[in-house]
Design a protein around this motif. Structure first.
Motif, PDB file in Angstrom:
ATOM      1  N   THR A 102       1.202   8.422  -0.590  1.00  0.00           N
ATOM      2  CA  THR A 102       0.863   9.500  -1.525  1.00  0.00           C
ATOM      3  C   THR A 102       1.686  10.753  -1.219  1.00  0.00           C
ATOM      4  O   THR A 102       2.239  11.392  -2.122  1.00  0.00           O
ATOM      5  CB  THR A 102      -0.645   9.811  -1.459  1.00  0.00           C
ATOM      6  OG1 THR A 102      -1.364   8.618  -1.749  1.00  0.00           O
ATOM      7  CG2 THR A 102      -1.035  10.893  -2.453  1.00  0.00           C
ATOM      8  N   TYR A 113      -4.368  -0.704   5.351  1.00  0.00           N
ATOM      9  CA  TYR A 113      -4.050  -0.462   3.951  1.00  0.00           C
ATOM     10  C   TYR A 113      -4.284   1.009   3.569  1.00  0.00           C
ATOM     11  O   TYR A 113      -3.431   1.659   2.978  1.00  0.00           O
ATOM     12  CB  TYR A 113      -4.882  -1.383   3.045  1.00  0.00           C
ATOM     13  CG  TYR A 113      -4.594  -1.102   1.598  1.00  0.00           C
ATOM     14  CD1 TYR A 113      -3.517  -1.701   0.972  1.00  0.00           C
ATOM     15  CD2 TYR A 113      -5.344  -0.162   0.895  1.00  0.00           C
ATOM     16  CE1 TYR A 113      -3.198  -1.390  -0.333  1.00  0.00           C
ATOM     17  CE2 TYR A 113      -5.031   0.156  -0.407  1.00  0.00           C
ATOM     18  CZ  TYR A 113      -3.964  -0.458  -1.013  1.00  0.00           C
ATOM     19  OH  TYR A 113      -3.641  -0.128  -2.293  1.00  0.00           O
ATOM     20  N   PHE A 157      -1.576   4.048   2.591  1.00  0.00           N
ATOM     21  CA  PHE A 157      -1.628   4.601   1.229  1.00  0.00           C
ATOM     22  C   PHE A 157      -1.519   6.135   1.278  1.00  0.00           C
ATOM     23  O   PHE A 157      -0.870   6.745   0.417  1.00  0.00           O
ATOM     24  CB  PHE A 157      -2.927   4.170   0.540  1.00  0.00           C
ATOM     25  CG  PHE A 157      -2.996   4.540  -0.917  1.00  0.00           C
ATOM     26  CD1 PHE A 157      -2.444   3.723  -1.891  1.00  0.00           C
ATOM     27  CD2 PHE A 157      -3.617   5.717  -1.319  1.00  0.00           C
ATOM     28  CE1 PHE A 157      -2.501   4.069  -3.227  1.00  0.00           C
ATOM     29  CE2 PHE A 157      -3.684   6.078  -2.657  1.00  0.00           C
ATOM     30  CZ  PHE A 157      -3.124   5.240  -3.613  1.00  0.00           C
ATOM     31  N   SER A 217       0.839  -1.202   0.000  1.00  0.00           N
ATOM     32  CA  SER A 217       0.000   0.000   0.000  1.00  0.00           C
ATOM     33  C   SER A 217       0.871   1.247   0.000  1.00  0.00           C
ATOM     34  O   SER A 217       0.538   2.232  -0.656  1.00  0.00           O
ATOM     35  CB  SER A 217      -0.951   0.000   1.188  1.00  0.00           C
ATOM     36  OG  SER A 217      -0.268   0.320   2.367  1.00  0.00           O
ATOM     37  N   LEU A 261      -8.543   2.723  -5.687  1.00  0.00           N
ATOM     38  CA  LEU A 261      -7.804   3.905  -5.246  1.00  0.00           C
ATOM     39  C   LEU A 261      -8.756   4.798  -4.473  1.00  0.00           C
ATOM     40  O   LEU A 261      -9.876   5.023  -4.912  1.00  0.00           O
ATOM     41  CB  LEU A 261      -7.275   4.690  -6.458  1.00  0.00           C
ATOM     42  CG  LEU A 261      -6.141   4.111  -7.290  1.00  0.00           C
ATOM     43  CD1 LEU A 261      -5.897   5.012  -8.495  1.00  0.00           C
ATOM     44  CD2 LEU A 261      -4.879   3.997  -6.462  1.00  0.00           C
ATOM     45  N   VAL A 285      -3.955  -2.223  -8.260  1.00  0.00           N
ATOM     46  CA  VAL A 285      -4.548  -2.277  -6.917  1.00  0.00           C
ATOM     47  C   VAL A 285      -5.817  -3.124  -6.911  1.00  0.00           C
ATOM     48  O   VAL A 285      -6.082  -3.841  -5.954  1.00  0.00           O
ATOM     49  CB  VAL A 285      -4.809  -0.879  -6.304  1.00  0.00           C
ATOM     50  CG1 VAL A 285      -3.504  -0.161  -6.016  1.00  0.00           C
ATOM     51  CG2 VAL A 285      -5.702  -0.028  -7.155  1.00  0.00           C
ATOM     52  N   GLY A 307       0.864   3.887  -2.917  1.00  0.00           N
ATOM     53  CA  GLY A 307       0.669   5.294  -2.547  1.00  0.00           C
ATOM     54  C   GLY A 307       1.757   6.177  -3.135  1.00  0.00           C
ATOM     55  O   GLY A 307       1.477   7.245  -3.682  1.00  0.00           O
TER      56      GLY A 307
END
Lengths: 186, 173
Positions: free
Chosen positions: B80, B72, B76, A14, B34, B26, A18
């Protein structure tokens, strides 16, 4: 190896996914306030180019994966009144902030201090939503609630037709935008 | 990059293809779409826990379903932010930006004004996203590519609302 991957491996993945997402947003210039706000002022079309391309390319691949049993859909409830009111509020907020939640996070990474300040507002919004959730979970969110429906379900038009139509419209739109941009640049 | 397709001109399309391919991965590998704001509301719950203790958050009807955790979704978010940072630094585009140029041209140099608008705007995007069931990523891109009714409703209404807001906000030129 069996898919989907779960547990600790998925947690590691993840972060990698990301990073890929944040990287793409920065390379696509949509971590720039000016680019996002100018899309809504119709003087920059980067956002619509990125999003339409992502939706069509992503959609065709996911359709293939689902058809071959390699993925399942993750559809959100179409509580139409909630979606409509929420989207109106979101649009106002996105122009004031100059970011949506994903581009804001990536923008913080690129050094945007005002994106960081606005993220405090986002967290406050998240808290306020949870505190007010009881007020509309049995009311507003139940109005015109269609469930987890997709465009092919309610129209009877098959998925490939939707994507074919979208691709044609997108190519026409992109050609118009490119011509417009070449004219205004010269 | 010397390939003819790889020009600055085509970059938004190449990035769009990248995001599309990322969503294949994903969906297939971790069975997740997403998305940002579901995880962001978990973070909101985590922050609330610091002030109220865990019982208050556990008893909340929203956070009892969207349980604050290092999972998760929240990882994420960290990714990002990191991805934006890495791309900016490695491409020598990292820049501390106190206020953006288009804002300053229209509303002057006052940082208080800009940060007030960012706070209010951030608040509204998050509240609106939760009411709608997702943001530009979760509802717009992920919902849109699955041909979800919620996703396309979000895209059309959000874009209309943003156009109207920008027209009113920036009409002085």
């Amino acid at each position: 190896m069996t898919f989907p991957i779960t547990g600790d491996t998925a947690l590691g993945l993840s972060i990698i996914f990301g990073i890929a997402f944040g990287w793409l947003l920065q390379r696509g210039k949509v971590t720039d306030y000016n680019v996002i706000v100018n899309q809504f002022r119709m003087t920059d079309f980067t956002v619509i180019k990125v999003m339409m391309t992502a939706i069509i390319v992503g959609g065709l691949g996911v359709l293939f994966l689902v058809d071959h049993g390699m993925a399942t859909y993750h559809i959100k409830d179409a509580n139409m009144l909630g979606v409509i009111i929420g989207s109106v509020i979101f649009g106002i907020g996105m122009v004031l902030y100059g970011y949506c939640p994903g581009t804001a996070l990536a923008a913080i990474g690129t050094g945007s201090i005002h994106a960081l300040v606005g993220s405090i507002g986002m967290l406050a919004g998240g808290i306020f939503y949870a505190l007010t959730f009881d007020g509309f979970k049995d009311g507003l969110l139940k109005v015109w609630a269609l469930g987890k429906v997709r465009l092919p379900d309610i129209t009877g038009i098959a998925d490939p037709v939707w994507f074919g139509g979208m691709a044609v419209l997108a190519v026409i739109l992109f050609m118009m935008i490119e011509r417009h941009e070449n004219r205004t640049k010269a | 990059m010397s390939l003819p397709f790889c020009t600055a001109h085509t970059r938004p399309y190449r990035v769009g293809i990248g995001i599309g391919v990322l969503s294949w991965l994903v969906f297939a590998i971790v069975a997740q779409p997403l998305g940002i704001t579901t995880a962001l509301s978990e973070v909101s719950g985590g922050i609330t826990t610091l002030f109220t203790g865990p019982d208050f958050v556990k008893a909340n009807s929203y956070w009892s379903k969207t349980v604050p955790a290092i999972d998760y979704g929240t990882l994420f978010l960290i990714g990002t932010l990191l991805g934006g940072f890495m791309a900016a630094v490695l491409n020598r585009e990292f820049k501390i930006e106190l206020a953006p140029t288009v804002w300053s041209q229209h509303f002057g140099p006052s940082l208080i004004k800009r940060y007030g608008a960012a706070l209010l705007g951030g608040f509204l995007t998050m509240y609106g996203a939760r009411l709608a069931g997702g943001c530009t990523s979760g509802n717009g891109i992920s919902g849109g590519l699955q041909l979800a009714i919620s996703g396309w409703t979000f895209l059309v209404v959000m874009f209309g609302s943003g156009l109207a807001t920008a027209f009113i906000l920036f009409k002085r030129g």
